[in-house]
Motif scaffolding. Structure first.
Motif, short mmCIF file in Angstrom:
data_model
loop_
_atom_site.label_atom_id
_atom_site.label_comp_id
_atom_site.label_asym_id
_atom_site.label_seq_id
_atom_site.Cartn_x
_atom_site.Cartn_y
_atom_site.Cartn_z
N ILE A 300 0.40 -1.16 0.14
CA ILE A 300 -0.01 -0.33 0.14
C ILE A 300 0.37 1.25 -0.29
CG2 ILE A 300 -1.80 1.43 1.25
CD1 ILE A 300 -2.36 -1.51 2.48
N VAL A 301 0.57 2.02 -1.10
CA VAL A 301 1.15 3.51 -1.24
C VAL A 301 0.59 4.46 -0.86
CG1 VAL A 301 2.85 4.65 -2.18
CG2 VAL A 301 2.80 2.69 -2.49
N ASP A 302 0.58 5.64 0.04
CA ASP A 302 -0.01 6.68 0.50
C ASP A 302 -0.03 7.76 -0.96
OD1 ASP A 302 -2.00 8.64 0.37
OD2 ASP A 302 -0.94 8.43 3.29
N VAL A 303 -0.75 7.79 -1.59
CA VAL A 303 -1.16 8.93 -2.87
C VAL A 303 -1.50 10.25 -2.82
CG1 VAL A 303 -0.15 7.11 -4.74
CG2 VAL A 303 -2.47 8.22 -4.22
N THR A 304 -2.18 10.25 -1.66
CA THR A 304 -2.74 11.85 -0.94
C THR A 304 -1.31 12.34 -0.54
OG1 THR A 304 -4.13 10.41 0.45
CG2 THR A 304 -4.34 12.91 0.89
N PRO A 305 -1.95 13.96 -1.62
CA PRO A 305 -1.00 15.05 -1.94
C PRO A 305 -1.11 15.41 -0.48
CG PRO A 305 -2.47 15.27 -3.17
CD PRO A 305 -3.39 14.27 -2.25
N SER A 306 0.00 16.49 -0.07
CA SER A 306 0.29 16.99 1.35
C SER A 306 0.33 18.21 0.43
CB SER A 306 1.15 16.21 2.12
OG SER A 306 1.09 15.68 2.36
N PRO A 307 -0.11 19.94 1.01
CA PRO A 307 -0.08 20.89 0.59
C PRO A 307 1.88 21.20 1.35
CG PRO A 307 -1.33 21.28 2.95
CD PRO A 307 -1.41 19.39 1.37
N ALA A 308 2.48 21.89 0.03
CA ALA A 308 3.57 22.98 0.91
C ALA A 308 2.85 23.77 1.63
CB ALA A 308 4.48 23.53 -0.63
N LEU A 309 4.67 23.94 1.99
CA LEU A 309 4.92 24.80 3.93
C LEU A 309 4.03 25.67 2.93
CD1 LEU A 309 5.57 25.01 6.26
CD2 LEU A 309 7.72 26.01 5.95
N PRO A 310 4.64 26.66 1.56
CA PRO A 310 3.66 27.98 1.97
C PRO A 310 2.73 27.93 1.70
CG PRO A 310 5.52 27.87 1.31
CD PRO A 310 5.49 26.24 1.50
N ASP A 311 2.05 27.30 1.28
CA ASP A 311 0.56 27.11 0.67
C ASP A 311 -0.27 26.94 1.77
OD1 ASP A 311 1.11 27.49 -1.86
OD2 ASP A 311 0.87 25.47 -2.15
#
Length: 334
Positions: A300-311
């Motif tokens: 299982i690979v979690d492909v949920t994107p994480s918002p970048a720090l500035p965003d």
């Protein structure tokens, strides 16, 4: 008036201080050394204070730099993982479906990344959401159905953990199958618009509402004005139209698996055990069991994107500002 001891009558204050300093110097033959020591000590204290501030600001910038690198590196690692083969792509749907959470954008981005990777054997959406915006839910629903047609060999399953209600179920109904736990919360196929009125309180306090509009319905929903039957009818018409869209989407997604039950589209919720006979879900399962037993790929690979720090910073600032200036009336459609 008697003069102070050691001072002549009418002697200027400045001269008196100079004379006293001169007398103290004469009394202390090592005055030069004492003066140098005091100046050196003062300079040392000032240097220590300045050094502390420099260290503090350097640490602040170091922490900021490390967080930025970690954010960029995390995004890079997620992209590299998609280059693998033979795995189940996991997408998390958590919390309220809203623009503040970038729900639609992140879900669609994750779906496209998973579909574009040839190593993806199947997609599992882990749902833990009470619902949210019907617009964003509809956008994700439509995009899921579009991508499924383009990639018919890659199945999409929803696994409900705590809750998949309202807008979350709207999205889930686009999946090939829905798996639940016996105690999961499922359903809430309905729409609501909430608010409150302050007219009674204003009357008691002697406050008069002076609202002017250009357009008969411009002030619809104003909490400081009396209830207007025409405005309430308009709002109900809108809710019914959105509800009809919701019902049709569920029917299109679930098809003949849905049972004919008058409560099905009433807005109520069921636990997972009761949702199976109604056709709202297809079986019991967890992320791991669906990946292992249904998709046949336990990696299982979690492909949920994480918002970048500035965003994240900009978004949080914008949300905080909006919360500070928003009106007392807030309408939410689920």
């Amino acid at each position: 008036m008697a003069a102070r001891p050691g001072r002549e009558l009418n002697e200027p204050v400045g001269l008196a201080h100079c004379r006293q300093w001169s007398e103290s110097v004469n009394d202390n033959p090592n005055w030069e050394r004492d003066l140098v020591e005091k100046l050196a000590m003062a300079a040392l204290v000032e240097q220590r204070r300045a050094r502390r501030w420099r260290i503090f600001f350097r640490l602040v910038w170091l922490v900021f730099f490390l967080m930025l690198i970690a954010s960029l590196w995390g995004g890079k690692r997620a992209a590299e993982r998609l280059e693998g083969s033979g795995y189940t792509a996991l997408i998390n749907l958590n919390g309220e479906i809203s623009t503040e959470n970038d729900t639609a954008e992140m879900m669609i981005e994750a779906l496209k990344d998973a579909y574009d990777d040839t190593g993806t054997k199947g997609i599992v959406i882990r749902a833990n959401s009470p619902g949210g915006s019907p617009v964003l839910s509809g956008i994700v629903y439509d995009e899921m159905r579009r991508l499924k047609k383009l990639h018919p060999s890659v199945p999409v399953y929803v696994v409900v953990e705590e809750m998949c209600a309202s807008g979350c179920y709207y999205i889930a109904s686009a999946a090939d199958r829905i798996y639940v736990d016996k105690a999961s919360i499922v359903g809430s196929i309905g729409v609501l618009s909430d608010g409150f009125g302050l007219t009674g309180l204003m009357e008691k306090m002697g406050v008069e509402r002076r609202l002017q509009t250009s357009g008969a319905n411009k002030g619809m929903g104003d909490p400081f004005s009396p209830r207007n039957p025409r405005h309430e009818a308009i709002r109900q018409e809108m809710l019914d139209a959105i509800h009809a869209q919701f019902i049709q989407a569920v029917k299109n997604g679930r098809g003949n698996r849905l049972k004919d039950d008058p409560e099905l589209f009433s807005g109520r919720v069921w636990i997972g055990e009761k949702s199976l006979p109604l056709g709202l879900a297809d079986g019991y399962g967890s992320v791991e069991s669906v990946a292992r037993d249904v998709i046949k790929s336990s990696a299982i690979v979690d492909v949920t994107p994480s918002p970048a720090l500035p965003d994240r910073f900009v978004r949080q600032f914008g949300v905080s500002f909006a919360n500070g200036v928003q009106s007392f009336f807030k309408t939410r459609w689920y």
